[in-house]
Design a protein around this motif. Structure first.
Motif, PDB file in Angstrom:
ATOM      1  N   LEU A 221     -75.820 -56.999 -22.933  1.00 47.37           N
ATOM      2  CA  LEU A 221     -75.408 -57.293 -24.297  1.00 47.37           C
ATOM      3  C   LEU A 221     -74.744 -58.837 -24.393  1.00 47.37           C
ATOM      4  O   LEU A 221     -74.922 -59.379 -25.689  1.00 47.37           O
ATOM      5  CB  LEU A 221     -74.350 -56.214 -24.485  1.00 47.37           C
ATOM      6  CG  LEU A 221     -74.636 -54.890 -24.559  1.00 47.37           C
ATOM      7  CD1 LEU A 221     -73.269 -53.963 -24.533  1.00 47.37           C
ATOM      8  CD2 LEU A 221     -75.534 -54.589 -25.949  1.00 47.37           C
ATOM      9  N   LYS A 222     -74.386 -59.351 -23.486  1.00 41.02           N
ATOM     10  CA  LYS A 222     -73.704 -60.749 -23.636  1.00 41.02           C
ATOM     11  C   LYS A 222     -74.876 -61.588 -24.045  1.00 41.02           C
ATOM     12  O   LYS A 222     -74.621 -62.532 -24.882  1.00 41.02           O
ATOM     13  CB  LYS A 222     -72.986 -61.100 -22.374  1.00 41.02           C
ATOM     14  CG  LYS A 222     -72.118 -62.400 -22.553  1.00 41.02           C
ATOM     15  CD  LYS A 222     -71.304 -62.865 -21.328  1.00 41.02           C
ATOM     16  CE  LYS A 222     -70.551 -64.093 -21.506  1.00 41.02           C
ATOM     17  NZ  LYS A 222     -69.828 -64.229 -20.404  1.00 41.02           N
ATOM     18  N   ASP A 223     -75.936 -61.485 -23.388  1.00 42.67           N
ATOM     19  CA  ASP A 223     -77.141 -62.288 -23.617  1.00 42.67           C
ATOM     20  C   ASP A 223     -77.593 -62.211 -25.194  1.00 42.67           C
ATOM     21  O   ASP A 223     -78.082 -63.058 -25.697  1.00 42.67           O
ATOM     22  CB  ASP A 223     -78.336 -62.079 -22.683  1.00 42.67           C
ATOM     23  CG  ASP A 223     -77.878 -62.425 -21.194  1.00 42.67           C
ATOM     24  OD1 ASP A 223     -77.174 -63.295 -21.017  1.00 42.67           O
ATOM     25  OD2 ASP A 223     -78.749 -61.821 -20.158  1.00 42.67           O
ATOM     26  N   LYS A 224     -77.458 -61.064 -25.588  1.00 43.33           N
ATOM     27  CA  LYS A 224     -77.826 -60.712 -26.961  1.00 43.33           C
ATOM     28  C   LYS A 224     -76.830 -61.118 -28.036  1.00 43.33           C
ATOM     29  O   LYS A 224     -77.088 -61.676 -29.033  1.00 43.33           O
ATOM     30  CB  LYS A 224     -78.296 -59.347 -27.297  1.00 43.33           C
ATOM     31  CG  LYS A 224     -79.406 -59.023 -26.358  1.00 43.33           C
ATOM     32  CD  LYS A 224     -79.938 -57.529 -26.633  1.00 43.33           C
ATOM     33  CE  LYS A 224     -81.184 -57.102 -25.625  1.00 43.33           C
ATOM     34  NZ  LYS A 224     -82.176 -57.786 -26.048  1.00 43.33           N
ATOM     35  N   ILE A 225     -75.509 -60.828 -27.767  1.00 43.70           N
ATOM     36  CA  ILE A 225     -74.605 -61.018 -29.037  1.00 43.70           C
ATOM     37  C   ILE A 225     -73.329 -61.693 -28.492  1.00 43.70           C
ATOM     38  O   ILE A 225     -72.231 -61.827 -29.137  1.00 43.70           O
ATOM     39  CB  ILE A 225     -74.009 -59.642 -29.521  1.00 43.70           C
ATOM     40  CG1 ILE A 225     -73.392 -58.750 -28.455  1.00 43.70           C
ATOM     41  CG2 ILE A 225     -75.281 -58.801 -29.871  1.00 43.70           C
ATOM     42  CD1 ILE A 225     -72.655 -57.725 -28.704  1.00 43.70           C
ATOM     43  N   GLY A 226     -73.726 -62.446 -27.480  1.00 40.81           N
ATOM     44  CA  GLY A 226     -72.645 -63.394 -27.040  1.00 40.81           C
ATOM     45  C   GLY A 226     -71.163 -62.863 -26.472  1.00 40.81           C
ATOM     46  O   GLY A 226     -71.172 -61.792 -26.119  1.00 40.81           O
ATOM     47  N   ILE A 227     -70.350 -63.583 -27.107  1.00 42.14           N
ATOM     48  CA  ILE A 227     -68.830 -63.066 -26.872  1.00 42.14           C
ATOM     49  C   ILE A 227     -68.505 -61.855 -27.189  1.00 42.14           C
ATOM     50  O   ILE A 227     -67.441 -61.206 -27.037  1.00 42.14           O
ATOM     51  CB  ILE A 227     -67.758 -64.124 -27.502  1.00 42.14           C
ATOM     52  CG1 ILE A 227     -67.935 -64.262 -29.031  1.00 42.14           C
ATOM     53  CG2 ILE A 227     -68.227 -65.638 -26.755  1.00 42.14           C
ATOM     54  CD1 ILE A 227     -66.689 -65.163 -29.683  1.00 42.14           C
ATOM     55  N   PHE A 228     -69.138 -61.517 -28.443  1.00 45.66           N
ATOM     56  CA  PHE A 228     -68.806 -60.149 -28.956  1.00 45.66           C
ATOM     57  C   PHE A 228     -69.271 -58.961 -27.983  1.00 45.66           C
ATOM     58  O   PHE A 228     -68.655 -57.777 -28.337  1.00 45.66           O
ATOM     59  CB  PHE A 228     -69.707 -59.673 -30.102  1.00 45.66           C
ATOM     60  CG  PHE A 228     -69.047 -60.754 -31.347  1.00 45.66           C
ATOM     61  CD1 PHE A 228     -68.391 -60.366 -32.050  1.00 45.66           C
ATOM     62  CD2 PHE A 228     -70.130 -61.738 -31.655  1.00 45.66           C
ATOM     63  CE1 PHE A 228     -67.943 -61.404 -33.111  1.00 45.66           C
ATOM     64  CE2 PHE A 228     -69.831 -62.683 -32.759  1.00 45.66           C
ATOM     65  CZ  PHE A 228     -68.902 -62.488 -33.479  1.00 45.66           C
ATOM     66  N   ALA A 229     -69.731 -59.233 -26.696  1.00 41.38           N
ATOM     67  CA  ALA A 229     -69.908 -58.138 -25.691  1.00 41.38           C
ATOM     68  C   ALA A 229     -68.866 -58.086 -24.828  1.00 41.38           C
ATOM     69  O   ALA A 229     -68.859 -57.269 -23.920  1.00 41.38           O
ATOM     70  CB  ALA A 229     -71.169 -58.429 -25.138  1.00 41.38           C
ATOM     71  N   GLU A 230     -68.026 -59.272 -25.069  1.00 43.64           N
ATOM     72  CA  GLU A 230     -66.813 -59.619 -23.777  1.00 43.64           C
ATOM     73  C   GLU A 230     -65.657 -58.257 -24.408  1.00 43.64           C
ATOM     74  O   GLU A 230     -65.370 -58.044 -25.502  1.00 43.64           O
ATOM     75  CB  GLU A 230     -66.085 -60.902 -24.072  1.00 43.64           C
ATOM     76  CG  GLU A 230     -66.943 -61.702 -23.773  1.00 43.64           C
ATOM     77  CD  GLU A 230     -67.216 -61.992 -22.232  1.00 43.64           C
ATOM     78  OE1 GLU A 230     -66.516 -61.358 -21.647  1.00 43.64           O
ATOM     79  OE2 GLU A 230     -68.070 -62.984 -21.841  1.00 43.64           O
ATOM     80  N   SER A 231     -65.144 -57.834 -23.142  1.00 43.30           N
ATOM     81  CA  SER A 231     -64.442 -56.470 -23.244  1.00 43.30           C
ATOM     82  C   SER A 231     -62.984 -56.969 -24.281  1.00 43.30           C
ATOM     83  O   SER A 231     -62.933 -56.328 -25.034  1.00 43.30           O
ATOM     84  CB  SER A 231     -63.882 -56.056 -22.106  1.00 43.30           C
ATOM     85  OG  SER A 231     -63.407 -57.037 -20.979  1.00 43.30           O
ATOM     86  N   HIS A 232     -62.616 -58.145 -23.901  1.00 39.59           N
ATOM     87  CA  HIS A 232     -61.457 -58.341 -24.612  1.00 39.59           C
ATOM     88  C   HIS A 232     -61.650 -58.773 -26.399  1.00 39.59           C
ATOM     89  O   HIS A 232     -60.777 -58.465 -26.867  1.00 39.59           O
ATOM     90  CB  HIS A 232     -60.523 -59.904 -24.006  1.00 39.59           C
ATOM     91  CG  HIS A 232     -61.462 -60.937 -24.240  1.00 39.59           C
ATOM     92  ND1 HIS A 232     -62.571 -61.135 -23.110  1.00 39.59           N
ATOM     93  CD2 HIS A 232     -61.627 -62.223 -24.819  1.00 39.59           C
ATOM     94  CE1 HIS A 232     -63.049 -62.072 -23.427  1.00 39.59           C
ATOM     95  NE2 HIS A 232     -62.631 -63.046 -24.573  1.00 39.59           N
ATOM     96  N   VAL A 233     -62.956 -59.242 -26.629  1.00 34.21           N
ATOM     97  CA  VAL A 233     -63.047 -59.484 -28.025  1.00 34.21           C
ATOM     98  C   VAL A 233     -63.563 -58.016 -28.701  1.00 34.21           C
ATOM     99  O   VAL A 233     -62.846 -57.869 -29.462  1.00 34.21           O
ATOM    100  CB  VAL A 233     -64.524 -60.295 -28.107  1.00 34.21           C
ATOM    101  CG1 VAL A 233     -64.778 -60.474 -29.663  1.00 34.21           C
ATOM    102  CG2 VAL A 233     -64.092 -61.659 -27.303  1.00 34.21           C
ATOM    103  N   LEU A 234     -64.152 -57.175 -27.838  1.00 33.86           N
ATOM    104  CA  LEU A 234     -64.241 -55.638 -28.498  1.00 33.86           C
ATOM    105  C   LEU A 234     -62.862 -55.128 -28.725  1.00 33.86           C
ATOM    106  O   LEU A 234     -62.718 -54.395 -29.619  1.00 33.86           O
ATOM    107  CB  LEU A 234     -65.107 -54.804 -27.401  1.00 33.86           C
ATOM    108  CG  LEU A 234     -66.503 -55.219 -27.451  1.00 33.86           C
ATOM    109  CD1 LEU A 234     -67.527 -54.723 -26.391  1.00 33.86           C
ATOM    110  CD2 LEU A 234     -67.375 -54.939 -28.640  1.00 33.86           C
ATOM    111  N   GLY A 235     -62.209 -55.410 -27.611  1.00 37.60           N
ATOM    112  CA  GLY A 235     -60.584 -54.636 -27.898  1.00 37.60           C
ATOM    113  C   GLY A 235     -59.935 -55.037 -28.948  1.00 37.60           C
ATOM    114  O   GLY A 235     -59.139 -54.421 -29.938  1.00 37.60           O
TER     115      GLY A 235
END
Length: 257
Positions: A221-235
């Motif tokens: 997911l990080k390869d596709k949507i970048g930082i939006f796949a990071e757990s802290h960003v999603l949180g």
């Protein structure tokens, strides 16, 4: 209750952050670890338990009120509270015969190791409550039909079968868990592994569907949507959504992350 039962219940009353490290230290010494290494491993696990408890407490304090406010403002009625595993474990440990599950689990494990029917040494003695809860449920259901003594005996028989199944499951899953975790020689004896019986056919079906048989792990997911796949960003994003639905102020909404 016997003296042994009182001692075990007192130790369990210390909590997982103390009880589990004690077990790990003892288990480490049994398998030949140096005293300092066994103590270090136990303390490390204790710190991990404490940190996890603090994290869960923080999340509950931050998200709990927001969730209640969100339900109030949306008009959704959810009267049933999910107590989670803590409620089930509390019921299990209140059973008068709970402490007898320790010698049963350890004895069966040692017997299966001796006769070469398992390669797993179950050091997860805290989750013995899962077997205890099985015993509680079996005893409660069977008591009206078989009486107290027979229902208790049946409870331990069924719990013993569960213990054996968990060890065999741990043997079977070991290579997969090692592959996933990257930790050699580690597996899982938790009863939740039995859910794979139901999830495996679903997984096989999903693998046949082109749109759903792609990788969906964090790295993909990080390869596709970048930082939006990071757990802290999603949180952070979920916290903002909760705050908005709860009709919090801007400041309060930003704190729900």
């Amino acid at each position: 209750m016997s003296v042994l039962g009182n001692v075990i219940n007192w130790i369990l009353g210390l909590g997982a952050a103390i009880f589990v490290p004690i077990i790990i230290i003892i288990a480490g010494l049994i398998v030949g670890m140096k005293l300092k290494d066994a103590i270090s491993a136990g303390i490390t696990l204790g710190v991990a338990f404490t940190g996890m408890s603090m994290l869960i407490g923080f999340m509950s304090d931050a998200i709990g009120p927001a969730a209640k406010a969100m339900l109030t403002h949306t008009g959704i009625n959810l009267p049933i509270v999910d107590g989670g595993w803590t409620t089930l474990s509390a019921i299990a440990w209140s059973w008068p015969y709970a402490f007898l599950m320790f010698p049963l689990m350890i004895g069966l494990n040692i017997l299966m190791l001796i006769i070469n029917k398992t390669k797993t040494f179950n050091a997860d003695l805290w989750n013995v409550w899962g077997k205890i809860f099985t015993g509680v449920a079996v005893a409660a259901v069977s008591k009206p039909y078989f009486g107290t003594a027979a229902s208790i005996a049946l409870a331990f028989i069924v719990a013993g079968i569960q213990i054996i199944f968990e060890l065999k499951m741990a043997d079977m899953y070991q290579y997969r868990i090692e592959k996933l975790s990257g930790i050699p020689g580690v597996t899982c004896t938790h009863k939740m592994g039995f859910t794979s019986i139901f999830m495996f056919p679903i997984d096989c079906i999903l693998k046949k569907i082109p749109a759903l048989n792609k990788r969906f792990d964090a790295a993909a997911l990080k390869d596709k949507i970048g930082i939006f796949a990071e757990s802290h960003v999603l949180g952070f994003i979920l916290g903002i959504i909760f705050g908005i639905l709860a009709r919090y102020s801007v400041a309060a909404t930003l704190q729900c992350h």
